[in-house]
Write a protein that holds these residues in place. Structure first.
Motif, short mmCIF file in Angstrom:
data_model
loop_
_atom_site.label_atom_id
_atom_site.label_comp_id
_atom_site.label_asym_id
_atom_site.label_seq_id
_atom_site.Cartn_x
_atom_site.Cartn_y
_atom_site.Cartn_z
N ARG A 125 9.93 -6.91 -0.10
CA ARG A 125 9.02 -8.01 -0.41
C ARG A 125 7.56 -7.62 -0.17
O ARG A 125 6.70 -7.81 -1.04
N ALA A 126 7.26 -7.08 1.01
CA ALA A 126 5.87 -6.75 1.34
C ALA A 126 5.32 -5.70 0.39
O ALA A 126 4.16 -5.78 -0.04
N SER A 127 6.14 -4.71 0.05
CA SER A 127 5.68 -3.63 -0.85
C SER A 127 5.39 -4.15 -2.24
O SER A 127 4.37 -3.80 -2.86
N ILE A 128 6.27 -5.00 -2.76
CA ILE A 128 6.09 -5.53 -4.11
C ILE A 128 4.89 -6.47 -4.18
O ILE A 128 4.09 -6.41 -5.11
N ILE A 129 4.75 -7.33 -3.17
CA ILE A 129 3.59 -8.22 -3.13
C ILE A 129 2.30 -7.41 -3.00
O ILE A 129 1.26 -7.75 -3.59
N SER A 130 2.35 -6.30 -2.26
CA SER A 130 1.18 -5.43 -2.13
C SER A 130 0.80 -4.80 -3.46
O SER A 130 -0.39 -4.63 -3.77
N VAL A 131 1.81 -4.43 -4.26
CA VAL A 131 1.53 -3.88 -5.59
C VAL A 131 0.82 -4.93 -6.45
O VAL A 131 -0.17 -4.63 -7.13
N LEU A 132 1.30 -6.17 -6.40
CA LEU A 132 0.66 -7.25 -7.15
C LEU A 132 -0.77 -7.46 -6.65
O LEU A 132 -1.69 -7.70 -7.45
N SER A 133 -0.96 -7.38 -5.33
CA SER A 133 -2.31 -7.50 -4.78
C SER A 133 -3.20 -6.36 -5.24
O SER A 133 -4.39 -6.54 -5.50
N GLY A 134 -2.59 -5.16 -5.36
CA GLY A 134 -3.34 -4.01 -5.85
C GLY A 134 -3.80 -4.19 -7.29
O GLY A 134 -4.91 -3.81 -7.66
N VAL A 135 -2.93 -4.80 -8.10
CA VAL A 135 -3.30 -5.12 -9.49
C VAL A 135 -4.50 -6.06 -9.50
O VAL A 135 -5.46 -5.89 -10.27
#
Length: 312
Positions: free
Chosen positions: A257-267
């Motif tokens: 969860r944290a990794s995927i949400i971080s990717v979205l935040s990176g976008v």
């Protein structure tokens, strides 16, 4: 930022601030969601998301008023108050934050780095392969791009057409109260509008109308009303909305969860950089009014993609 006396110092300080944001990105929401799951409160998920946002926005009611008072004594005083608040927040989390379901491991930097890389690769692959999260990544990019452009352009524009700068703070405070109330009753509002997706579409379309009206209306009382409306709809129509977060988190496996949400935040961070560069390059040539229309149009494209999200 208080003591950055030259461009190099400011650049270094922004890098440090960005590092802090990166470490927090994804972690807070993942912590919140996983705690709900651990306590078996999933059926109250939407309500708890709304309550979280509502409590957060209480600060948004008083923050602009306090900030407006402090800047009369200098912008450094407002920045100092912000810095102290963030330090206190970090200490409170460190001292009282609980993760009873989390098992601590002995730290091995080499294995931790390898695991982080593997998680990041999986997260990027998941964003591309999962239909819901893929569309949400596009929505994130477009909404951050459009709204950041709008956010940078609206203060100088509304002041240029005659709105007293202090009234921006009043609008933000009124909107903060309205947002807190909406988020507190988000579950009931969402149910009334027909579910998460329909709620996002309804709120998003009204929100976009408000965006287009800001650079269109020049009658000051009406402009103040539309400005308040724009801010008050933001947290129920975008990626901060409980409806949006519920759709997103249902599509994300807990382990990553944290990794995927971080990717979205990176976008979103990439979109923010592009937006800031666009504003700095075009604000003097096109003017803030044109940039407001461009920001509103980009946001409209993001809202239209809500139709691609899964039905409840």
């Amino acid at each position: 930022l208080l003591y950055g006396s030259n461009l190099l110092a400011l650049t270094i300080l922004y890098v440090v601030a960005g590092l802090g944001y990166t470490l927090e990105s994804g972690a807070l929401e993942a912590w919140f969601v996983d705690t709900i799951k651990h306590k078996k409160k999933e059926k109250h998920f939407h309500h708890l998301l709304g309550r979280w946002g509502s409590i957060s926005n209480i600060g948004f009611i008083f923050g602009p008023l306090v900030g407006g008072f402090l800047v009369t004594y200098g912008y450094d005083k407002a920045l100092l108050a912000t810095s102290i608040s963030l330090i206190l927040l970090g200490l409170l989390i460190l001292l009282f934050g609980k993760e009873s379901y989390f098992r601590r491991k002995s730290l091995d930097f080499k294995s931790a780095y390898a695991e982080s890389i593997d998680n990041a690769k999986f997260a990027i692959k998941y964003v591309k392969s999962n239909n819901t999260i893929f569309y949400m990544s596009i929505i994130t990019f477009l909404s951050v791009l459009g709204l950041s452009l709008f956010y940078n352009a609206y203060p100088p524009y509304v002041v240029s057409v005659g709105l007293n700068p202090s009234y921006i703070g009043y609008a933000l405070s009124i909107a903060g109260l309205m947002v807190a109330l909406q988020l507190n009753y988000s579950k009931k509002i969402t149910k009334f509008l027909g579910g998460n997706r329909k709620s996002l579409i309804a709120y998003g379309l009204v929100f976009v109308i408000a965006l287009f009206l800001v650079p269109t209306i020049t009658f000051i009382p009406a402009l103040f009303f539309i400005l308040t409306l724009y801010v008050s709809l933001y947290d129920m129509s975008g990626n901060m909305a409980p409806a949006y977060k519920e759709i997103k988190n249902k599509a994300i496996p807990s382990k990553f969860r944290a990794s995927i949400i971080s990717v979205l935040s990176g976008v979103g961070a990439i979109a923010l950089v592009i937006s800031n560069l666009t504003f700095s390059l075009l604000s003097d040539t096109l003017g803030t009014r044109v940039l407001l229309y461009i920001g509103a149009f980009i946001t409209l494209t993001a809202v239209l993609l809500y139709f691609k999200l899964p039905k409840d």
